[in-house]
Design a protein around this motif. Structure first.
Motif, mmCIF file in Angstrom:
data_model
loop_
_atom_site.group_PDB
_atom_site.id
_atom_site.type_symbol
_atom_site.label_atom_id
_atom_site.label_comp_id
_atom_site.label_asym_id
_atom_site.label_seq_id
_atom_site.Cartn_x
_atom_site.Cartn_y
_atom_site.Cartn_z
ATOM 1 N N GLY A 1 -2.187 -1.250 -5.912
ATOM 2 C CA GLY A 1 -2.814 -1.251 -4.533
ATOM 3 C C GLY A 1 -2.128 0.024 -3.639
ATOM 4 O O GLY A 1 -2.747 0.324 -2.704
ATOM 5 N N LYS B 1 -1.102 3.572 -2.361
ATOM 6 C CA LYS B 1 -1.716 4.729 -2.108
ATOM 7 C C LYS B 1 -0.897 5.844 -1.668
ATOM 8 O O LYS B 1 -1.201 7.184 -1.935
ATOM 9 C CB LYS B 1 -2.921 4.640 -1.159
ATOM 10 C CG LYS B 1 -3.733 3.528 -1.148
ATOM 11 C CD LYS B 1 -4.812 3.307 0.217
ATOM 12 C CE LYS B 1 -6.029 2.341 -0.208
ATOM 13 N NZ LYS B 1 -5.438 0.925 -0.623
ATOM 14 N N VAL B 2 0.245 5.604 -1.318
ATOM 15 C CA VAL B 2 1.337 6.455 -0.720
ATOM 16 C C VAL B 2 2.490 6.452 -1.559
ATOM 17 O O VAL B 2 2.918 4.940 -1.523
ATOM 18 C CB VAL B 2 1.296 6.885 0.608
ATOM 19 C CG1 VAL B 2 2.415 7.691 1.039
ATOM 20 C CG2 VAL B 2 0.040 7.206 1.428
ATOM 21 N N LYS C 1 0.289 1.813 -8.540
ATOM 22 C CA LYS C 1 -0.920 2.481 -8.307
ATOM 23 C C LYS C 1 -1.998 1.075 -8.707
ATOM 24 O O LYS C 1 -2.797 1.033 -7.743
ATOM 25 C CB LYS C 1 -1.215 3.482 -9.335
ATOM 26 C CG LYS C 1 -2.801 3.890 -9.271
ATOM 27 C CD LYS C 1 -3.318 4.388 -8.012
ATOM 28 C CE LYS C 1 -4.788 4.888 -8.225
ATOM 29 N NZ LYS C 1 -5.216 5.512 -6.712
ATOM 30 N N THR D 1 0.821 -1.238 0.101
ATOM 31 C CA THR D 1 0.064 0.092 0.095
ATOM 32 C C THR D 1 1.086 1.390 -0.210
ATOM 33 O O THR D 1 0.453 2.376 -0.179
ATOM 34 C CB THR D 1 -0.909 -0.150 1.177
ATOM 35 O OG1 THR D 1 -0.093 -0.160 2.460
ATOM 36 C CG2 THR D 1 -2.005 -1.096 1.152
ATOM 37 N N VAL E 1 -1.624 3.876 5.978
ATOM 38 C CA VAL E 1 -1.935 3.321 4.453
ATOM 39 C C VAL E 1 -2.517 2.012 4.604
ATOM 40 O O VAL E 1 -2.552 1.088 5.641
ATOM 41 C CB VAL E 1 -0.341 3.195 3.646
ATOM 42 C CG1 VAL E 1 -0.060 4.631 3.399
ATOM 43 C CG2 VAL E 1 0.307 2.423 4.697
ATOM 44 N N CYS F 1 -2.585 10.023 -10.804
ATOM 45 C CA CYS F 1 -3.299 8.865 -10.281
ATOM 46 C C CYS F 1 -3.752 8.911 -8.771
ATOM 47 O O CYS F 1 -4.377 7.863 -8.141
ATOM 48 C CB CYS F 1 -2.344 7.489 -10.333
ATOM 49 S SG CYS F 1 -1.749 6.896 -11.984
ATOM 50 N N ASN F 2 -3.764 10.112 -8.413
ATOM 51 C CA ASN F 2 -4.125 10.416 -6.992
ATOM 52 C C ASN F 2 -3.627 9.637 -5.888
ATOM 53 O O ASN F 2 -4.307 9.461 -4.840
ATOM 54 C CB ASN F 2 -5.935 10.387 -6.985
ATOM 55 C CG ASN F 2 -6.536 10.869 -5.818
ATOM 56 O OD1 ASN F 2 -6.405 12.007 -5.314
ATOM 57 N ND2 ASN F 2 -7.615 10.270 -5.241
ATOM 58 N N MET F 3 -2.174 9.492 -6.121
ATOM 59 C CA MET F 3 -1.635 8.899 -4.933
ATOM 60 C C MET F 3 -0.960 10.213 -4.020
ATOM 61 O O MET F 3 -0.726 11.396 -4.646
ATOM 62 C CB MET F 3 -0.189 8.277 -5.371
ATOM 63 C CG MET F 3 -0.776 6.848 -6.009
ATOM 64 S SD MET F 3 0.626 6.321 -7.191
ATOM 65 C CE MET F 3 1.615 5.416 -6.043
ATOM 66 N N ARG F 4 -0.999 9.877 -2.761
ATOM 67 C CA ARG F 4 -0.226 11.133 -1.852
ATOM 68 C C ARG F 4 1.178 10.789 -2.031
ATOM 69 O O ARG F 4 1.806 9.645 -2.226
ATOM 70 C CB ARG F 4 -0.791 10.811 -0.263
ATOM 71 C CG ARG F 4 -2.064 10.765 -0.032
ATOM 72 C CD ARG F 4 -2.567 10.669 1.224
ATOM 73 N NE ARG F 4 -1.895 11.439 2.280
ATOM 74 C CZ ARG F 4 -1.735 11.305 3.411
ATOM 75 N NH1 ARG F 4 -2.315 9.951 4.071
ATOM 76 N NH2 ARG F 4 -1.276 12.165 4.251
#
Length: 304
Positions: A127, A129-130, A124, A46, A304, A251-254
């Motif tokens: 899975g 996210k960060v 991405k 993640t 995460v 991709c909207n990842m932090r």
């Protein structure tokens, strides 16, 4: 205990492997790559971490390791630069499921920004996210010292001024919007956690915060270029990171970024000092233990 994962037969990947260095990948192609990688490991990451020049030893802190070489992943660009191992490392870091890129590819190696960022899109769809990004950078800010670690608060995409942007081409809304905003690209909450972590660990004396810029390379900057970067508000400059951050935010990842200041950029015409890659690697070796401890502590503090 490390587990080196063997690759699939190359014949199964011939079509993907014969793609041009300049080729983009569709959502369906990236999805297939992500699935093929996940089928070869137990870990379901993640959080992703990209390890730049001199930062590769951060992977030593990962437990339950599963390793896949880039050359065994269809379509992945292979690193050719010393200090870049060229493999994905899966496992646990402070109890979090992670995947580390031990080395990255660069535009100066002949790869397009679309090719360079294929691993980020793959993360991405696995899975993640960060995304943490690290790099080696030259210090433009004269208050910075060699060995300092700079938290990236923003970037200047000079290469983008010339059209070098991984989002050029057809856009697939399943990845992200046609026109993504990059203000606030480097997550404010993660930066606050980083500053507090550095303070808690007694590292504030060599921690900085500033603006990163990317030059394509592989030549280091001229005196005039360094003076220009200083004039327009850049604190450190390198040859990577911005394409990956651009795609991660698309991709909207932090995103959280760190630059290890490995050399002082030359600002005087009369100077007899010259930037070199050996200095970059040596500084990375010198600061590697601090980076490992800091990143591990950061990972332990985020959800995460």
């Amino acid at each position: 205990m490390s587990n080196e994962v063997s690759g699939l037969p190359h014949s199964e990947n011939d079509e993907m492997r014969t793609k041009s260095l300049l080729t983009s990948y569709t959502y369906n192609e990236v999805e297939e790559i992500a699935k093929s990688v996940l089928n070869r490991v137990k870990c379901r990451p993640t959080l992703g971490i990209i390890l730049g020049s001199g930062c590769g030893k951060l992977a030593e802190g990962v437990e339950e390791k599963e390793v896949i070489s880039y050359k065994d992943i269809q379509g992945f660009p292979v690193s050719t630069v010393p200090g870049h191992e060229g493999r994905l490392v899966f496992g646990k870091l402070k109890g979090k499921s992670v995947v580390l890129m031990q080395g990255r590819a660069h535009c100066y190696e002949g790869y397009s920004p679309q090719k360079i960022t294929l691993p980020v899109r793959t993360m991405k769809l696995m899975g993640v996210k960060v995304l943490f990004v690290t790099n080696a950078a030259g210090g433009i800010n004269e208050k910075f010292s060699v060995g300092d670690i700079m938290i990236i608060k923003d970037h200047l995409n000079l290469a983008g001024f010339a059209g070098i942007n991984p989002l050029v081409g057809m856009n697939d809304e399943r990845f992200g919007p046609r026109f993504p905003a990059l203000s606030g690209a480097y997550d404010e909450e993660l930066r606050k956690i980083a500053k507090q972590t550095a303070a808690d660990m007694g590292m504030t004396k060599f921690f900085q915060e500033g603006v990163y810029s990317m030059m394509v390379g592989p030549s280091f900057e001229t005196v005039t270029e360094c003076r220009f970067l200083k004039l327009i508000g850049v604190d450190a400059t390198g040859m990577s990171t911005i394409p990956e951050v651009t795609v991660a935010r698309h991709c909207n990842m932090r995103v959280f970024g760190l630059s290890l200041i490995t050399n002082k950029c030359v600002m005087e015409f009369e100077s007899q000092e010259f930037a070199n890659h050996e200095e970059v690697l040596a500084t990375g070796e010198m600061r590697s233990q601090d980076l490992q401890r800091f990143v591990a502590e950061m990972v332990s503090k985020i959800d995460v």
